[in-house]
Scaffold this active site. Structure first.
Site, PDB file in Angstrom:
ATOM      1  N   THR A   1       0.978  -1.248   0.174  1.00 53.02           N
ATOM      2  CA  THR A   1      -0.024   0.127   0.165  1.00 53.02           C
ATOM      3  C   THR A   1       0.946   1.358   0.023  1.00 53.02           C
ATOM      4  O   THR A   1       0.572   2.114  -0.870  1.00 53.02           O
ATOM      5  CB  THR A   1      -0.974   0.039   1.337  1.00 53.02           C
ATOM      6  OG1 THR A   1      -1.572  -1.462   1.204  1.00 53.02           O
ATOM      7  CG2 THR A   1      -2.043   1.222   1.335  1.00 53.02           C
ATOM      8  N   VAL A   2       1.708   1.223   0.830  1.00 54.90           N
ATOM      9  CA  VAL A   2       2.707   2.421   1.020  1.00 54.90           C
ATOM     10  C   VAL A   2       3.873   2.605  -0.176  1.00 54.90           C
ATOM     11  O   VAL A   2       3.800   3.785  -0.659  1.00 54.90           O
ATOM     12  CB  VAL A   2       3.243   2.687   2.350  1.00 54.90           C
ATOM     13  CG1 VAL A   2       4.045   3.847   2.480  1.00 54.90           C
ATOM     14  CG2 VAL A   2       2.359   2.657   3.475  1.00 54.90           C
TER      15      VAL A   2
ATOM     16  N   LYS B   1       7.407   1.519  11.243  1.00 57.67           N
ATOM     17  CA  LYS B   1       7.596   1.998  12.703  1.00 57.67           C
ATOM     18  C   LYS B   1       8.081   0.520  13.520  1.00 57.67           C
ATOM     19  O   LYS B   1       8.668   0.718  14.643  1.00 57.67           O
ATOM     20  CB  LYS B   1       6.324   2.236  13.479  1.00 57.67           C
ATOM     21  CG  LYS B   1       4.884   1.241  13.129  1.00 57.67           C
ATOM     22  CD  LYS B   1       3.996   1.787  11.858  1.00 57.67           C
ATOM     23  CE  LYS B   1       3.255   0.840  11.235  1.00 57.67           C
ATOM     24  NZ  LYS B   1       2.397   1.026  10.425  1.00 57.67           N
TER      25      LYS B   1
ATOM     26  N   GLU C   1      -3.179  -3.103   9.385  1.00 58.72           N
ATOM     27  CA  GLU C   1      -2.100  -4.050   9.197  1.00 58.72           C
ATOM     28  C   GLU C   1      -2.555  -5.252   8.548  1.00 58.72           C
ATOM     29  O   GLU C   1      -3.572  -5.716   8.715  1.00 58.72           O
ATOM     30  CB  GLU C   1      -1.100  -4.129  10.416  1.00 58.72           C
ATOM     31  CG  GLU C   1      -1.034  -2.925  11.052  1.00 58.72           C
ATOM     32  CD  GLU C   1       0.180  -2.200  10.375  1.00 58.72           C
ATOM     33  OE1 GLU C   1       1.346  -2.596  10.031  1.00 58.72           O
ATOM     34  OE2 GLU C   1      -0.142  -1.022  10.130  1.00 58.72           O
TER      35      GLU C   1
ATOM     36  N   LYS D   1       4.669   3.205  17.942  1.00 57.70           N
ATOM     37  CA  LYS D   1       4.499   4.449  17.780  1.00 57.70           C
ATOM     38  C   LYS D   1       5.128   5.353  19.063  1.00 57.70           C
ATOM     39  O   LYS D   1       5.861   6.221  19.205  1.00 57.70           O
ATOM     40  CB  LYS D   1       3.356   4.938  17.338  1.00 57.70           C
ATOM     41  CG  LYS D   1       3.172   4.414  15.750  1.00 57.70           C
ATOM     42  CD  LYS D   1       1.703   4.522  15.206  1.00 57.70           C
ATOM     43  CE  LYS D   1       1.590   3.867  13.986  1.00 57.70           C
ATOM     44  NZ  LYS D   1       0.276   3.803  13.497  1.00 57.70           N
TER      45      LYS D   1
ATOM     46  N   GLY E   1      -3.447   5.133   5.684  1.00 56.50           N
ATOM     47  CA  GLY E   1      -3.816   5.228   4.124  1.00 56.50           C
ATOM     48  C   GLY E   1      -2.650   5.533   3.294  1.00 56.50           C
ATOM     49  O   GLY E   1      -1.670   6.155   3.722  1.00 56.50           O
TER      50      GLY E   1
HETATM   51  N1  HSE Z   1      -2.421   0.223  10.732  1.00 56.00           N
HETATM   52  C1  HSE Z   1      -1.860   1.376  11.035  1.00 56.00           C
HETATM   53  C2  HSE Z   1      -3.152   2.278  11.364  1.00 56.00           C
HETATM   54  C3  HSE Z   1      -1.325   1.930   9.639  1.00 56.00           C
HETATM   55  O1  HSE Z   1      -4.250   1.686  11.315  1.00 56.00           O
HETATM   56  O2  HSE Z   1      -2.964   3.323  12.035  1.00 56.00           O
HETATM   57  C4  HSE Z   1      -0.598   3.198   9.902  1.00 56.00           C
HETATM   58  O3  HSE Z   1       0.567   2.949  10.778  1.00 56.00           O
END
Ligand code: HSE
Length: 405
Positions: A10-11, A100, A185, A200, A298
């Protein structure tokens, strides 16, 4: 400048798209240098994808390509991302990442390798998706002693909780919708059990207080035990449930850092952060409260932060000096349950008189359809360990921390 992307999920695919669709603005910001994707590393096949000439399954194509100066690592996970990143840094290439998990586990080593090799290791996209938070924390707020941080750091769980609170949707239906929208995820356990937010928290705590915090030092509780009954009682208290990552300064040698569901009262800046949005509230001794808000997950939002780091690396071909932290220690992160006093929300199979004899005065809450043998209430401030001791003998269904942010 030639660049490469490792991981076309995705990213990663978003990074390639943003570089291609924003050529003009990127070139303006680099002072004329155009970013050009030369390699995309992924073991999977992408039939019909227009970048077929760029795909490789061999990491060495990137490592040994002297033209490639900046690499985006959007693979996720610790292995092989750690090994690849370390090799690239040692080869004199800057690496930027949204990973992360890797920064939380291995950031100290990778930042040191970047420093030793005069290149950048940048990770703006690793916390808060598209929200600028890493640079503001390390630069704009640098003159403050950070007293605490509270953040809605996971878009998936915030989306799920918002659907439960606003639409009365079940947890399972809301999770499915989050997955369909590409927020969750690969394994949603990391989102719903609080592990993603925990990583995070580690990055923010390391940055704010200058010592590495590892995920196994942070108590993480997710949202799987939150029910529509809890949502309803807490709305009677004029609040909402959010999954918060919290970090508090204790003294020069200790911090508290934890992830848990928390009651946030309406009126708090965090209470109205809904859907996939994230917010990070930083409490500094000079600046007071500063809140960073935006899309925390996203494709495009996260990719925009990765590409911004690529632009930064293209401009600063020599290492930026302001990112980094030192080693932590085992005793550095305290157990918040033993140390921090706060009010709590409690739901139990019990009676008001039994609760009052255990805890004294509390604020009882109501909900539609409340069974006669169920109570829910907000306590005075105490530590969680004290609360659990006092509730000994009471059939507790759920305990949720109440935050003062
Ligand atoms: N799965 C993570 C979220 C993606 O929903 O925040 C971004 O880190």
């Amino acid at each position: 400048m030639k660049v490469a992307v490792m991981g076309y999920g995705t990213v990663g695919s978003g990074v390639v798209e943003v570089i291609e669709s924003h050529k003009k603005s990127i070139t303006a910001r680099t002072g004329g240098e155009m970013l050009e994707v030369k390699h995309i590393l992924d073991l999977r096949e992408f039939p019909g994808d227009p970048h077929s000439d760029m795909f490789t399954k061999d990491f060495n194509d990137i490592l040994t390509d002297d033209e490639v100066k900046v690499v985006a690592e959007t693979m996720g996970g610790v292995n092989p991302a750690f090994d690849f990143t370390m090799k690239l840094l040692k080869a004199g290439k800057s690496v930027v990442t949204s990973n992360k998990e890797l920064v939380a586990q291995k950031g100290l080593e990778l930042l040191k390798a970047a420093k030793d090799n005069g290149v950048n290791y940048l990770f703006e996209a690793s916390v808060g998706g598209g929200i600028p938070i890493i640079r503001p924390m390390s630069q704009c707020l640098a003159a403050n002693n950070v007293e605490g941080i509270a953040g809605i750091l996971n878009g998936t769980t915030n989306f799920i909780l918002t659907k439960m609170i606003e639409d009365g949707m079940t947890f399972e239906d809301a999770l499915k919708l989050a997955q369909d929208n590409g927020y969750a995820e690969k394994d949603p356990t990391a989102d719903i059990e609080g592990f993603d937010a925990c990583r995070k928290v580690c990055i923010l705590a390391s940055l704010a207080f200058g010592k590495h915090v590892y995920p196994n030092q942070v108590n993480a509780e997710g949202i799987t035990r939150i029910t529509l009954e809890d949502v309803s009682y807490i709305s009677d208290a004029n609040g909402v449930i959010k999954l918060l990552g919290q970090i508090k300064s204790i003294d020069d040698d200790h911090i508290a850092a934890f992830v848990s569901p928390a009651v946030v009262f309406n009126g708090s800046q965090l209470a109205s952060v809904n859907g996939v949005f994230n917010a990070i509230l930083v409490r500094g001794d000079a600046v007071g409260d500063v809140c960073f808000y935006g899309q925390g997950a996203g494709k495009e939002a996260t990719a925009s932060a990765v590409v911004a780091d690529m632009v930064d690396s293209a401009i600063h071909t020599e290492r930026r000096r302001n990112f980094g932290w030192g080693d932590g220690s085992e005793s550095y992160v305290v157990d918040e349950k033993a140390v921090l006093s706060m009010p709590f929300y409690v739901r139990a199979k019990s009676s008001q008189s039994a609760v009052m004899s255990a805890l004294g005065n509390v604020k009882f809450l109501k909900r539609v359809g409340q069974p006669s043998d169920e109570v829910a209430f907000i306590t005075d401030s105490m530590t969680q360990n004290e609360l659990v001791d006092k509730l000994d003998g009471i059939d507790v269904i759920n305990i949720i921390k109440v935050t003062n942010y």
